[in-house]
Design a protein around this motif. Structure first.
Motif, PDB file in Angstrom:
ATOM      1  N   ALA A  13       0.798  -1.224   0.000  1.00 55.87           N
ATOM      2  CA  ALA A  13       0.000   0.000   0.000  1.00 55.87           C
ATOM      3  C   ALA A  13       0.833   1.278   0.000  1.00 55.87           C
ATOM      4  O   ALA A  13       0.421   2.277  -0.585  1.00 55.87           O
ATOM      5  CB  ALA A  13      -0.929   0.004   1.214  1.00 55.87           C
ATOM      6  N   GLY A  14       1.965   1.253   0.662  1.00 59.03           N
ATOM      7  CA  GLY A  14       2.711   2.481   0.898  1.00 59.03           C
ATOM      8  C   GLY A  14       3.177   3.204  -0.344  1.00 59.03           C
ATOM      9  O   GLY A  14       3.069   4.429  -0.437  1.00 59.03           O
ATOM     10  N   VAL A  15       3.701   2.472  -1.307  1.00 57.98           N
ATOM     11  CA  VAL A  15       4.238   3.110  -2.510  1.00 57.98           C
ATOM     12  C   VAL A  15       3.130   3.834  -3.265  1.00 57.98           C
ATOM     13  O   VAL A  15       3.301   4.984  -3.691  1.00 57.98           O
ATOM     14  CB  VAL A  15       4.931   2.066  -3.418  1.00 57.98           C
ATOM     15  N   TRP A  16       1.980   3.190  -3.409  1.00 53.21           N
ATOM     16  CA  TRP A  16       0.888   3.785  -4.196  1.00 53.21           C
ATOM     17  C   TRP A  16       0.302   5.002  -3.493  1.00 53.21           C
ATOM     18  O   TRP A  16       0.012   6.010  -4.147  1.00 53.21           O
ATOM     19  CB  TRP A  16      -0.191   2.748  -4.471  1.00 53.21           C
ATOM     20  N   LEU A  17       0.125   4.919  -2.188  1.00 53.16           N
ATOM     21  CA  LEU A  17      -0.418   6.050  -1.456  1.00 53.16           C
ATOM     22  C   LEU A  17       0.573   7.208  -1.437  1.00 53.16           C
ATOM     23  O   LEU A  17       0.195   8.368  -1.618  1.00 53.16           O
ATOM     24  CB  LEU A  17      -0.781   5.629  -0.034  1.00 53.16           C
ATOM     25  N   ALA A  18       1.842   6.909  -1.224  1.00 53.48           N
ATOM     26  CA  ALA A  18       2.851   7.965  -1.224  1.00 53.48           C
ATOM     27  C   ALA A  18       2.934   8.628  -2.590  1.00 53.48           C
ATOM     28  O   ALA A  18       3.102   9.849  -2.682  1.00 53.48           O
ATOM     29  CB  ALA A  18       4.206   7.400  -0.821  1.00 53.48           C
ATOM     30  N   LEU A  19       2.795   7.849  -3.641  1.00 53.46           N
ATOM     31  CA  LEU A  19       2.798   8.412  -4.990  1.00 53.46           C
ATOM     32  C   LEU A  19       1.642   9.392  -5.176  1.00 53.46           C
ATOM     33  O   LEU A  19       1.815  10.454  -5.767  1.00 53.46           O
ATOM     34  CB  LEU A  19       2.726   7.288  -6.021  1.00 53.46           C
ATOM     35  N   GLY A  20       0.481   9.062  -4.657  1.00 51.54           N
ATOM     36  CA  GLY A  20      -0.664   9.979  -4.729  1.00 51.54           C
ATOM     37  C   GLY A  20      -0.391  11.281  -3.994  1.00 51.54           C
ATOM     38  O   GLY A  20      -0.706  12.364  -4.488  1.00 51.54           O
ATOM     39  N   TYR A  21       0.225  11.197  -2.821  1.00 54.53           N
ATOM     40  CA  TYR A  21       0.568  12.403  -2.077  1.00 54.53           C
ATOM     41  C   TYR A  21       1.649  13.218  -2.780  1.00 54.53           C
ATOM     42  O   TYR A  21       1.614  14.446  -2.760  1.00 54.53           O
ATOM     43  CB  TYR A  21       1.018  12.048  -0.656  1.00 54.53           C
ATOM     44  N   VAL A  22       2.607  12.549  -3.396  1.00 53.77           N
ATOM     45  CA  VAL A  22       3.661  13.266  -4.115  1.00 53.77           C
ATOM     46  C   VAL A  22       3.078  14.006  -5.321  1.00 53.77           C
ATOM     47  O   VAL A  22       3.420  15.161  -5.577  1.00 53.77           O
ATOM     48  CB  VAL A  22       4.790  12.299  -4.530  1.00 53.77           C
ATOM     49  N   ALA A  40       2.843  20.098   3.060  1.00 59.57           N
ATOM     50  CA  ALA A  40       2.083  19.165   3.897  1.00 59.57           C
ATOM     51  C   ALA A  40       1.898  17.828   3.185  1.00 59.57           C
ATOM     52  O   ALA A  40       1.982  16.757   3.797  1.00 59.57           O
ATOM     53  CB  ALA A  40       0.731  19.764   4.260  1.00 59.57           C
ATOM     54  N   SER A  41       1.681  17.877   1.894  1.00 56.69           N
ATOM     55  CA  SER A  41       1.482  16.653   1.124  1.00 56.69           C
ATOM     56  C   SER A  41       2.759  15.815   1.094  1.00 56.69           C
ATOM     57  O   SER A  41       2.702  14.583   1.233  1.00 56.69           O
ATOM     58  CB  SER A  41       1.034  17.001  -0.293  1.00 56.69           C
ATOM     59  N   PHE A  42       3.904  16.444   0.922  1.00 50.92           N
ATOM     60  CA  PHE A  42       5.169  15.706   0.938  1.00 50.92           C
ATOM     61  C   PHE A  42       5.436  15.092   2.313  1.00 50.92           C
ATOM     62  O   PHE A  42       5.954  13.990   2.423  1.00 50.92           O
ATOM     63  CB  PHE A  42       6.329  16.600   0.528  1.00 50.92           C
ATOM     64  N   ARG A  43       5.064  15.808   3.371  1.00 53.82           N
ATOM     65  CA  ARG A  43       5.235  15.295   4.726  1.00 53.82           C
ATOM     66  C   ARG A  43       4.365  14.047   4.940  1.00 53.82           C
ATOM     67  O   ARG A  43       4.807  13.060   5.511  1.00 53.82           O
ATOM     68  CB  ARG A  43       4.872  16.402   5.723  1.00 53.82           C
ATOM     69  N   ILE A  44       3.131  14.095   4.441  1.00 50.03           N
ATOM     70  CA  ILE A  44       2.240  12.945   4.580  1.00 50.03           C
ATOM     71  C   ILE A  44       2.704  11.799   3.683  1.00 50.03           C
ATOM     72  O   ILE A  44       2.510  10.624   4.021  1.00 50.03           O
ATOM     73  CB  ILE A  44       0.787  13.338   4.283  1.00 50.03           C
ATOM     74  N   ALA A  45       3.329  12.100   2.551  1.00 50.63           N
ATOM     75  CA  ALA A  45       3.856  11.043   1.675  1.00 50.63           C
ATOM     76  C   ALA A  45       4.910  10.234   2.413  1.00 50.63           C
ATOM     77  O   ALA A  45       4.937   8.998   2.310  1.00 50.63           O
ATOM     78  CB  ALA A  45       4.436  11.651   0.403  1.00 50.63           C
ATOM     79  N   GLY A  78      -8.016  16.577  -0.455  1.00 53.46           N
ATOM     80  CA  GLY A  78      -8.219  15.697   0.689  1.00 53.46           C
ATOM     81  C   GLY A  78      -9.249  14.615   0.475  1.00 53.46           C
ATOM     82  O   GLY A  78      -9.043  13.462   0.861  1.00 53.46           O
ATOM     83  N   LEU A  79     -10.352  14.970  -0.141  1.00 55.57           N
ATOM     84  CA  LEU A  79     -11.405  13.983  -0.376  1.00 55.57           C
ATOM     85  C   LEU A  79     -10.915  12.861  -1.275  1.00 55.57           C
ATOM     86  O   LEU A  79     -11.170  11.688  -1.011  1.00 55.57           O
ATOM     87  CB  LEU A  79     -12.633  14.669  -0.973  1.00 55.57           C
ATOM     88  N   TRP A  80     -10.164  13.220  -2.320  1.00 55.84           N
ATOM     89  CA  TRP A  80      -9.661  12.209  -3.260  1.00 55.84           C
ATOM     90  C   TRP A  80      -8.623  11.309  -2.609  1.00 55.84           C
ATOM     91  O   TRP A  80      -8.596  10.101  -2.865  1.00 55.84           O
ATOM     92  CB  TRP A  80      -9.100  12.885  -4.504  1.00 55.84           C
ATOM     93  N   LEU A  81      -7.776  11.877  -1.777  1.00 53.92           N
ATOM     94  CA  LEU A  81      -6.775  11.067  -1.089  1.00 53.92           C
ATOM     95  C   LEU A  81      -7.424  10.154  -0.045  1.00 53.92           C
ATOM     96  O   LEU A  81      -7.003   9.013   0.128  1.00 53.92           O
ATOM     97  CB  LEU A  81      -5.720  11.971  -0.453  1.00 53.92           C
TER      98      LEU A  81
END
Length: 131
Positions: A13-22, A40-45, A78-81
């Motif tokens: 899960a991590g790679v795909w979610l981090a990619l979305g945040y990036v 903030a998005s990079f921090r959450i990634a 936020g809603l999409w993430l």
């Protein structure tokens, strides 16, 4: 145990979610006025890559501008993430080993919806660290 869960998380899960945040962070940094959202998005990634052993703590001193920024973030990213977290959590709950990963995925939804005014800290130090 945390390391093992983090490695399994990273693969499933991590790679795909981090990619979305990036991607969200890059878009926010291109639009110059939304650079705080990008940061903030990079921090959450980084949190999405290695979540076990860390937690989110809200800043009690965040003000009105943070609240307004969170509303703007909620509407545009936020809603999409958060939907991405839900979609990723569903298949994780199917297997027994994926249940803790699905729970961790659902625990990330509040910070994906309202990232401003939140800090990611070690789970061992849940108090709000000094600046």
């Amino acid at each position: 145990m945390r390391t093992l869960l983090n490695v399994i998380w990273l693969v499933f899960a991590g790679v795909w979610l981090a990619l979305g945040y990036v991607v969200a962070g890059i878009v926010c940094c291109i639009l110059i006025i939304t650079i705080p959202f990008g940061i903030a998005s990079f921090r959450i990634a980084a949190y999405a890559l290695w979540p076990f052993g860390r937690t989110v703590v809200r800043d009690p001193e965040s003000g009105v501008l943070t609240a307004i920024g969170n509303v703007i973030w909620l509407v545009f990213a936020g809603l999409w993430l958060a939907i991405g977290h839900i979609v990723t959590a569903i298949p994780l709950f199917v297997s027994i080993i994926g249940i803790p990963l699905g729970i961790a995925n659902l625990k990330m939804i509040p910070v994906s919806l309202l990232p401003l005014g939140a800090r990611i800290v070690d789970a061992d130090n849940q108090y709000y660290p000094s600046r």
